[in-house]
Design a protein around this motif. Structure first.
Motif, PDB file in Angstrom:
ATOM      1  N   ARG A 184       1.123  -1.090  -0.002  1.00  0.00           N
ATOM      2  CA  ARG A 184       0.114  -0.026  -0.071  1.00  0.00           C
ATOM      3  C   ARG A 184       1.116   1.055   0.103  1.00  0.00           C
ATOM      4  O   ARG A 184       1.703   1.532   0.993  1.00  0.00           O
ATOM      5  N   THR A 185       1.029   1.907  -1.001  1.00  0.00           N
ATOM      6  CA  THR A 185       1.773   3.093  -1.338  1.00  0.00           C
ATOM      7  C   THR A 185       1.052   4.335  -1.570  1.00  0.00           C
ATOM      8  O   THR A 185       0.064   4.260  -2.437  1.00  0.00           O
ATOM      9  N   PRO A 186       1.722   5.405  -1.504  1.00  0.00           N
ATOM     10  CA  PRO A 186       0.922   6.688  -1.883  1.00  0.00           C
ATOM     11  C   PRO A 186       0.974   6.794  -3.257  1.00  0.00           C
ATOM     12  O   PRO A 186       1.917   6.201  -4.160  1.00  0.00           O
ATOM     13  N   ARG A 187      -0.001   7.247  -4.114  1.00  0.00           N
ATOM     14  CA  ARG A 187       0.067   7.561  -5.363  1.00  0.00           C
ATOM     15  C   ARG A 187       1.437   8.177  -5.894  1.00  0.00           C
ATOM     16  O   ARG A 187       1.447   9.160  -5.243  1.00  0.00           O
ATOM     17  N   GLY A 188       1.975   7.761  -6.792  1.00  0.00           N
ATOM     18  CA  GLY A 188       3.287   8.724  -7.057  1.00  0.00           C
ATOM     19  C   GLY A 188       4.387   7.965  -6.526  1.00  0.00           C
ATOM     20  O   GLY A 188       5.520   8.573  -6.870  1.00  0.00           O
ATOM     21  N   TYR A 189       4.215   7.377  -5.430  1.00  0.00           N
ATOM     22  CA  TYR A 189       5.578   6.785  -4.817  1.00  0.00           C
ATOM     23  C   TYR A 189       5.377   5.194  -4.642  1.00  0.00           C
ATOM     24  O   TYR A 189       5.966   4.757  -3.463  1.00  0.00           O
ATOM     25  N   GLY A 190       4.968   4.488  -5.860  1.00  0.00           N
ATOM     26  CA  GLY A 190       4.955   3.171  -5.751  1.00  0.00           C
ATOM     27  C   GLY A 190       6.161   2.361  -6.109  1.00  0.00           C
ATOM     28  O   GLY A 190       7.119   3.231  -6.477  1.00  0.00           O
ATOM     29  N   LEU A 191       6.163   1.297  -6.362  1.00  0.00           N
ATOM     30  CA  LEU A 191       7.375   0.608  -7.029  1.00  0.00           C
ATOM     31  C   LEU A 191       7.506   0.908  -8.419  1.00  0.00           C
ATOM     32  O   LEU A 191       6.548   1.429  -9.054  1.00  0.00           O
ATOM     33  N   ALA A 192       8.785   1.216  -8.746  1.00  0.00           N
ATOM     34  CA  ALA A 192       9.138   1.456 -10.207  1.00  0.00           C
ATOM     35  C   ALA A 192       8.391   0.426 -11.038  1.00  0.00           C
ATOM     36  O   ALA A 192       8.326  -0.822 -10.764  1.00  0.00           O
ATOM     37  N   GLY A 193       7.944   0.708 -12.301  1.00  0.00           N
ATOM     38  CA  GLY A 193       7.437  -0.087 -13.133  1.00  0.00           C
ATOM     39  C   GLY A 193       8.150  -1.227 -13.668  1.00  0.00           C
ATOM     40  O   GLY A 193       7.766  -2.545 -13.473  1.00  0.00           O
ATOM     41  N   ASP A 194       9.516  -1.220 -13.533  1.00  0.00           N
ATOM     42  CA  ASP A 194      10.383  -2.469 -14.059  1.00  0.00           C
ATOM     43  C   ASP A 194      10.562  -3.443 -12.707  1.00  0.00           C
ATOM     44  O   ASP A 194      10.632  -4.590 -12.866  1.00  0.00           O
ATOM     45  N   VAL A 195      10.495  -2.853 -11.708  1.00  0.00           N
ATOM     46  CA  VAL A 195      10.628  -3.561 -10.473  1.00  0.00           C
ATOM     47  C   VAL A 195       9.300  -4.615 -10.321  1.00  0.00           C
ATOM     48  O   VAL A 195       9.342  -5.770  -9.934  1.00  0.00           O
ATOM     49  N   LEU A 196       8.061  -3.815 -10.471  1.00  0.00           N
ATOM     50  CA  LEU A 196       6.904  -4.437 -10.080  1.00  0.00           C
ATOM     51  C   LEU A 196       6.700  -5.420 -11.282  1.00  0.00           C
ATOM     52  O   LEU A 196       6.130  -6.529 -10.977  1.00  0.00           O
ATOM     53  N   ALA A 197       7.128  -5.226 -12.526  1.00  0.00           N
ATOM     54  CA  ALA A 197       7.160  -6.289 -13.708  1.00  0.00           C
ATOM     55  C   ALA A 197       8.130  -7.611 -13.462  1.00  0.00           C
ATOM     56  O   ALA A 197       7.520  -8.847 -13.504  1.00  0.00           O
TER      57      ALA A 197
END
Length: 318
Positions: A184-197
């Motif tokens: 649960r992360t603030p919008r704009g402060y989530g995991l980087a897209g490549d990390v999540l992928a």
């Protein structure tokens, strides 16, 4: 000390599944006191190079190297000739001719560490880059294994910024079957897209699950662990002036235990009581944050041993 070619740890992706499990298991052995008095780094020289502040990681690798028989050479950000124009590449070549291991927290860009790791004489260990904190991830897995006796099937709720600690947690935990990681992360402060992928790919391969949401509604029940990190990640600043307002709903407090009364609390430290976590939680009976901090040293010892070929992929010292 073993004469095998140096191994490097820049990202958890550098470890095979078997190596990851072996290093974590070895860290748990060091923590439990069952590893024996091994000194696989006898005669080795470990460089400890930190351009940025550190308490736990720097102390963990310094004390861990000494316990394993190495001697240490310490560098601060202003010590080297890079400040007078020497290139980073030349500095790395010199290091590799004089050191056996280099533990480095540099500019935040892992490319510099990757460049230094192109040789096979000196092991290079990433002590935190902007994108990932791999040794923290290993510490977290070691802590989970030591506390629960297993990692498989554990359910972790992570609350706060999708920073380098969260990245390492996501990349490591998803490689253990049956685990569930909800961020649960603030919008704009989530995991980087490549990390999540990459974490989603891990989950698909290993039968685990990772999800990310940007609100605090409908938290999952039955979590085994509730985890947070400092809102102001070391060496970074937030671009928007109202960032604290965005983060305020993501504070970890007693309310989060309503649906997960048996959950333990983890924090990579340093902590700011009253910001990302209340003092009641951090200092309470559910907190294993300071056991986690101690495990940084045990995990560092496992990493150093593995990097120098002093332990096999099965985690057994040779």
């Amino acid at each position: 000390m073993a004469s095998t070619a140096a191994r490097h740890l820049i990202s958890l992706d550098d470890l095979t599944d078997h190596q990851l499990r072996s290093v974590v298991a070895r860290g748990a052995e060091f923590a439990a006191g069952t590893a024996g008095r091994v000194r696989p780094l006898d005669g080795a020289i470990a460089g400890i190079y930190f351009r940025k502040t550190s308490t736990r990681t720097r102390t963990a690798f310094s004390s861990g190297a000494l316990r394993l028989g190495a001697q240490t050479v310490t560098f601060n950000g202003g010590d080297l000739q890079t400040n007078t124009g020497e290139t980073s590449e030349d500095t790395g070549l010199v290091f590799s001719r004089m050191l056996d291991v280099l533990v480095a927290r540099t500019s935040g860009d892992p490319a510099e560490l990757r460049a230094w790791a192109t040789q096979s004489r000196m092991s290079v260990i990433n002590a935190m880059s902007a994108d990932e904190h791999p040794t923290q991830g290993l510490t977290d897995l070691t802590t989970l294994l030591g506390h629960f006796g297993r990692i498989e099937g554990l359910r972790v709720l992570y609350v706060g910024e999708g920073n380098n600690t969260a990245a390492a947690l996501a990349l490591g935990l998803t490689r253990f079957p049956g685990t569930e990681l909800e961020l649960r992360t603030p919008r704009g402060y989530g995991l980087a897209g490549d990390v999540l992928a990459r974490a989603l790919a891990n989950a698909g391969t290993h039968g685990s699950r990772i999800t990310e949401r940007h609100d605090m509604a409908g938290l999952p029940a039955g979590s085994d662990v509730i985890y947070t990190t400092r809102w102001q990640t070391t060496g970074t600043s937030k671009p928007d002036p109202d960032w604290r307002d965005r983060f305020a709903p993501f504070q970890v407090n007693e309310d989060l235990w309503a649906g997960s009364p048996e959950a333990v609390f983890m924090h990579d430290l340093p902590a700011h009581r009253g910001e990302e976590v209340t003092a009641e939680v951090l200092d309470g009976k559910r907190s294993i944050a300071f056991d986690q901090a101690e495990n940084k040293m045990h995990s560092a010892m496992a990493v150093l041993e593995w990097c120098r070929g002093g332990a096999g992929d099965d985690g057994v010292a040779r």
